[in-house]
Scaffold this motif. Sequence first.
Motif, mmCIF file in Angstrom:
data_model
loop_
_atom_site.group_PDB
_atom_site.id
_atom_site.type_symbol
_atom_site.label_atom_id
_atom_site.label_comp_id
_atom_site.label_asym_id
_atom_site.label_seq_id
_atom_site.Cartn_x
_atom_site.Cartn_y
_atom_site.Cartn_z
ATOM 1 N N ALA A 338 30.517 50.394 40.259
ATOM 2 C CA ALA A 338 29.808 50.158 39.001
ATOM 3 C C ALA A 338 29.927 48.692 38.591
ATOM 4 N N TYR A 339 31.101 48.124 38.782
ATOM 5 C CA TYR A 339 31.317 46.702 38.464
ATOM 6 C C TYR A 339 30.373 45.829 39.285
ATOM 7 N N LEU A 340 30.333 46.050 40.591
ATOM 8 C CA LEU A 340 29.486 45.229 41.455
ATOM 9 C C LEU A 340 28.009 45.472 41.187
ATOM 10 N N HIS A 341 27.647 46.743 40.920
ATOM 11 C CA HIS A 341 26.244 47.068 40.640
ATOM 12 C C HIS A 341 25.796 46.397 39.338
ATOM 13 N N ALA A 346 22.167 44.399 36.600
ATOM 14 C CA ALA A 346 22.043 44.242 35.154
ATOM 15 C C ALA A 346 22.401 42.837 34.692
ATOM 16 N N GLY A 347 22.915 42.042 35.596
ATOM 17 C CA GLY A 347 23.282 40.680 35.234
ATOM 18 C C GLY A 347 24.497 40.608 34.333
ATOM 19 N N TRP A 348 25.366 41.626 34.420
ATOM 20 C CA TRP A 348 26.572 41.621 33.599
ATOM 21 C C TRP A 348 27.536 40.571 34.117
ATOM 22 N N ALA A 353 31.751 42.414 32.381
ATOM 23 C CA ALA A 353 32.201 42.526 33.767
ATOM 24 C C ALA A 353 33.726 42.522 33.851
ATOM 25 N N ALA A 354 34.369 41.688 33.035
ATOM 26 C CA ALA A 354 35.835 41.615 33.046
ATOM 27 C C ALA A 354 36.446 42.957 32.648
#
Length: 384
Positions: A338-341, A346-348, A353-354
């Motif tokens: 989910a973090y990488l996606h 989504a440009g998070w 992201a942190a």
Amino acid sequence: MNIAAAANENLAHTSNVLIYSAMAVYTLAFLAHIAEWVFGSRSAVGRTAAALTAETAPKSVTVQVAQKGGTGTAVLERPKVVTRAAAGARDVPDGPGAAGGSEKGDMYGRIAISLTVLAFVIHFGGVLTRALSVERAPWGNMYEFSTTFGMVAVAVYLGLLLAKKNIRWLGLPLVTTILLDLGLAVSVLYTSSDQLVPALHSYWLWIHVSCAIISGASLYVGAVSSLFYRFRDGFEVRQAAGRTGGDILAKKLRNTPASSRWTRVGVRVQMGWDSALERLPASATLDKFAYRVNATVFPLWTFTIIAGSIWAEAAWGRYWGWDPKETWSFITWVAYAAYLHARATAGWKGRKAAYLGLIAFACYLFNYYGVNIFITGKHSYAGV
């Protein structure tokens, strides 16, 4: 490898002595890192802070221009060069590092790294003699996994230093974590050197668990980067708003009456905290570094789960059974996916992201400590 070999008590004792010796040297490295941060140059820190708040006036360059009627003088403005980390991001340079540009701080930093290398060599010897004492992989229980995990985490750090990455800021939190890890291992998780339970008698122990250790040690580096990103980002926000940096806190301290003792203490604490944050890499740098680490290690963590399922089929006759360890390994995988996606689609970036990265690593930690100690399952080999 002779899986039935009796434990060599002499080698097991030597391993214990080496682990304790490594802890002693890590403690010296910890103290040297503290000195590195304490003696960090405030002048270098001030120059870094000024880059956020002070605008440099464009310099003028006077040149002689040859003309037909004689020689004229023209004044040209030097263009202002700005390097942006990303669209819409703050234009913030990296901090000068823990030493802050001071010779004394840099000296203590070099001493700390040298001591960390020495401790790593001793630590490696402790892990190696533990393996030789039973003639198998040295990660058959939580004590062995913890000691090997700490060793690999230090190896990752030293490897990044060898690759000339801007990673010296990680030295203090890393050594602190290793001391906590080894302290917990020798006091709570310690298990006498012995042979494995029958289910672990497989060459997959070398493959599956070693990948889990390497993945976890590397993901730890990414998690610390995300945590420090959060601290540094908050500092940059305060500095951009004019609430810290430069002489702002010093003026606040001077204007606070002596009778407001606790207020003055709070200001001094904030000055010390912000002084440390100013020396870290920029938040954009930390965010990018954490992403690169997590993205690089994610395929290895994926392989770790696949290798574990193959081993499970060989040991228990099924690839997947939703055992607590399997379940939380999958939850950890989903969290990092989910973090990488989110980063890719989504440009998070930044705080969102942190937080995702820290939640994912928390899942990894619970998968190791929580599942092994508090939840009963087929992977209950903690030895505690």
